[in-house]
Design an enzyme around this catalytic site. Structure first.
Site, PDB file in Angstrom:
ATOM      1  CG  HIS A  90      -1.675  -1.284   1.408  1.00  0.00           C
ATOM      2  ND1 HIS A  90      -1.885  -1.874   2.625  1.00  0.00           N
ATOM      3  CD2 HIS A  90      -2.252  -2.095   0.495  1.00  0.00           C
ATOM      4  CE1 HIS A  90      -2.582  -2.980   2.467  1.00  0.00           C
ATOM      5  NE2 HIS A  90      -2.811  -3.135   1.188  1.00  0.00           N
TER       6      HIS A  90
ATOM      7  NE  ARG B 267      -2.688   1.127  -8.925  1.00  0.00           N
ATOM      8  CZ  ARG B 267      -1.858   2.079  -9.340  1.00  0.00           C
ATOM      9  NH1 ARG B 267      -2.068   3.341  -8.971  1.00  0.00           N
ATOM     10  NH2 ARG B 267      -0.829   1.783 -10.095  1.00  0.00           N
TER      11      ARG B 267
ATOM     12  NE  ARG C 232       1.998  -7.860  -8.990  1.00  0.00           N
ATOM     13  CZ  ARG C 232       1.532  -6.662  -8.672  1.00  0.00           C
ATOM     14  NH1 ARG C 232       2.326  -5.617  -8.698  1.00  0.00           N
ATOM     15  NH2 ARG C 232       0.267  -6.496  -8.342  1.00  0.00           N
TER      16      ARG C 232
ATOM     17  CB  CYS D 229      -2.291  -0.536 -17.250  1.00  0.00           C
ATOM     18  SG  CYS D 229      -2.286   0.195 -15.611  1.00  0.00           S
TER      19      CYS D 229
END
Length: 748
Positions: A365, A472, A641, A678
């Site tokens: 985050h 988002r 990732r 993206c």
């Protein structure tokens, strides 16, 4: 513990207190300490080894070894019994030191004459500062009571080192927290800035490690424990409406807060002569040491709970809470172990110059918010929170993942040059703001920005972006401790559209799960959450949440164009179910008499290889597709990732991955379906050229990347770039990067 040992411990600490209060400084103070420890323990040798740097221990004081060895004898971490004690963070207690594995003979000290050896790590909050050693000629094992007494003394030595008690004077140590130090972490967000440290969790420095009145300290400890228990009970009382999992965490907190063994150990430390604060820190240091050695995830979590409770207890004892009164410096760089999105957003956009974390990940985050704010982020900068002090000069290189703390003049000058160079580049990019991203062959690429916060939207005109290719929506859910209401979301989405001033905004529906977990939604115990119950899977299984969000978006549009994208679609069936939910929401809003969008676009994010091979019917029925490069790459290469060992192992420009992208471009072209890319790679100029050459006509990236990408696209011929790529693939090159990079270097 026998009363005799406790009184001896108090006697020893009392003598240490006298040494601390004396006017002597530096080496003189260290020499007096080893003398009194040796005499109190009845042993021939007492030595203190302290770290000169992260890998080197130095003999800083001794009685019983050769005096000329002081500041001359050094060893690497893990070398000899002293180095092993520091590395393993455990006591080494042996009756026959020369026979021990790893024993190092140091002729300059004369220690071969001593048989028994007891080494105790000098550590503070998990950071090992050195080793306290006692030795005797007679072969003996030091008793548990003696070892305990040495551990108590080592705790005080750690606090004295932290407070600079051994600095200054002839032969004294250089002050801690003043030496230059470089932390090599990982890049979470590019950029380079100079600023001043602002600690998210202020350091609690214990200035009174030794107590002269154990009864008074015991009373302070017990009163603070009661206050801590009341805090935890209050948190539990306020958690009646939240998820049972959060209640379970708070119940674990209460269990620790009421632990008799935890309290008993701290009480024993106080009776031995420590202050209440020092006793709490001693137990906290042991917990952190065990945390670093624990392989079991559950045990690590419980030790982390204990660590957090210790911090709370220290702040109650010192009366400072979380606010030490330290003012935020100019050009603040936030330094923290880790931080949640809600806590980070409380600082506000523009308040921070950069962020440096000890933990974190590229998909965390904090990384999402840092990208939204376009400020550098360094993650995994291990140890920086114990080394940094508020106001310290810090240079943050987000591109390299490096933080220079208290840099010397050479590093500072080189960094200033780098910042100046980046500033000049940004000025050049500003001149391109109103120009299209048109290549020399006449191809125009639409450059859009990613966003997730209202604070992002002012970047839309200044960055030169043509619209928002990805908004988002999950950030509005992550920063709250309860589910947002439909009216709140509708008002927010309306403000986003207002700020876009008619430019296209692609709203991605709620993408939670994997590393993005809502505090008020029960987390799933999944072995591989990145491929688990997340994104559209969660939305279809909890249609009430999906419908509420879709209704909020429709109401926000209020007659304007609405573009909605569903995340993590793995097969056409999931898209059809999601679109059916959207159609139901439209129909319900029509029945209620609410204005409907003037135009609707419903698309999908292609993040799984399976969707790339869907039927042509799917490519024709979807209004648009956006390749989610970050997830698609991790699933294509089977490389998580979030795993730093493997995420950089594979390259978007590998021929096999370009083959997959080529197929997607071809299918969309045949179906007449608009396609965009993206992800992080879209914002890297070389990769952006490759994507444009492969046929992508829209790229979405963070706002700061638009200038560099546009600059390079306007200087190349994409047809020639495609030939370079195709030739490399025909030759069988594993990656086209070398050929493409060489070709780009030859362009004017």
């Amino acid at each position: 513990m026998p009363d005799r040992t406790e009184s001896e411990s108090r006697k020893l600490l009392g003598r240490l207190s006298a040494v601390m209060a004396a006017t002597s400084v530096g080496q003189t103070r260290l020499d007096r300490i080893v003398q009194l420890i040796a005499s109190s323990m009845g042993c021939e040798v007492c030595s203190i080894y302290l770290f000169r740097d992260a890998e080197t221990l130095e003999l800083c004081a001794t009685v019983g070894l050769k005096a000329e060895a002081v500041h001359q004898t050094r060893m690497r971490l893990g070398e000899g019994l002293v180095g092993r004690t520091a590395r393993d963070r455990v006591v080494t207690n042996t009756a026959n030191a020369p026979a021990e594995r790893g024993f190092r003979y140091m002729p300059e000290t004369g220690e071969e004459r001593f048989s028994s050896f007891c080494g105790v790590p000098v550590q503070r909050l998990g950071e090992v500062l050195g080793v306290l050693v006692v030795q005797s000629r007679a072969a003996r094992i030091y008793t548990p009571d003696e070892v305990y007494a040495l551990e108590v003394v080592a705790m005080v030595l750690a606090e004295m080192t932290e407070l600079g008690a051994f600095n200054g004077g002839e032969g004294g140590l250089s002050p801690r927290h003043q030496r230059p130090i470089t932390f090599r972490g990982l890049s979470g967000q590019e950029g380079a800035v100079a600023g001043r440290v602002y600690l998210h969790e202020p350091r609690v420095v214990v200035t009174n490690p030794i107590s002269e009145d154990p009864d008074k300290e015991l009373a302070r400890l017990n009163a603070s424990i009661e206050a801590l228990r009341a805090q935890v009970d209050e948190m539990l009382a306020g958690a009646g409406t939240v998820d049972s999992e959060e209640v379970g965490v708070l119940e674990a907190y209460r269990m620790f807060a009421n632990s008799r063994s935890w309290l008993r150990r701290m009480e024993e430390d106080i009776r031995s002569g420590l202050s209440a604060e020092a006793a709490v820190e001693k137990e906290q240091s042991h917990a952190r040491a065990r945390m670093g050695q624990a392989s079991d995830a559950y045990l690590r979590d419980r030790l982390h709970d204990l660590d957090d409770l210790s911090n709370r207890l220290l702040r109650i004892l010192t009366g400072q809470g979380r606010d030490t009164g330290a003012a935020m410096p100019d050009s603040p760089v936030l330094v923290a172990r880790n931080i949640g999105p809600g806590e980070l957003l409380e600082y506000g956009k523009g308040a921070l110059r950069a962020i440096v974390l000890e933990e974190g990940s590229v998909g965390s985050h904090a990384a999402i918010v840092a990208r939204a704010w376009a400020i550098p982020l360094v993650i995994r900068a291990e140890g920086i929170t114990t080394e940094a002090l508020n106001g310290d000069l810090i240079l943050v290189d987000g591109e390299q993942g490096i933080a220079h703390l208290r840099p010397d003049d050479i590093v500072r000058k080189a960094f200033e040059d780098k910042i100046a160079m980046l500033a000049r580049a940004q000025e050049r990019y500003a001149d391109l703001r109103e120009l299209p991203a048109q290549s020399l062959c006449g191809t125009v690429i639409g450059l859009h920005m990613n966003a997730g916060l209202m604070a992002d939207l002012p970047s839309l005109p200044s960055s030169g972006a043509e619209g928002v290719g990805l908004f988002r929506t999950e950030l509005q859910f992550l920063v709250r401790n309860q589910m947002p209401k439909r009216a709140e979301l509708s008002a927010l989405y309306a403000r986003v559209m207002d700020a876009a001033k008619g430019k296209r905004v692609v709203f991605r529906t709620l993408d939670i799960g994997s590393d993005k977990v809502l505090s008020y939604m029960k987390p799933q115990d999944e072995p591989n959450p990145a491929m688990g119950w997340r994104a559209i899977r969660l939305g279809l299984d909890k249609p009430g949440v999906l419908r509420m969000q879709l209704q909020a978006l429709i109401r926000a549009a209020a007659g304007r164009c609405l573009t909605v994208m569903f995340p993590f679609i793995a097969n056409p069936g999931e898209f059809r179910l999601a679109r059916a939910e959207f159609n139901k929401a439209l129909e319900r809003e029509r029945i209620l008499g609410h204005p409907l969008p003037d135009k609707v676009e419903v698309g999908a994010m292609l993040e799984t290889p399976s969707l790339a091979f869907a039927s042509y019917a799917f490519f024709r029925e979807v209004d648009f597709l956006s390749v989610g490069g970050n997830d698609l790459k991790q699933f294509f290469f089977a490389a998580d990732r979030e795993n730093e060992r493997v995420r950089r192992r594979y390259d978007m420009l590998e021929s096999s991955f370009l083959e997959l992208l080529s197929g997607i471009v071809g299918r969309c072209a045949s179906a007449g379906t608009p396609l965009s890319f993206c992800g992080e790679d879209a914002g890297r100029p070389v990769e952006a050229v490759a994507l444009a050459a492969m046929g992508f006509r829209m790229l979405s990236m963070r706002p700061a990347s638009i200038g560099p990408v546009k600059s390079l696209l306007r200087r190349v011929n994409l047809q020639e770039a495609r030939k370079v790529i195709d030739d490399a693939r025909i030759r069988g090159d594993e990656s086209v990067r070398p050929a493409l990079t060489e070709w780009l270097a030859r362009q004017p």
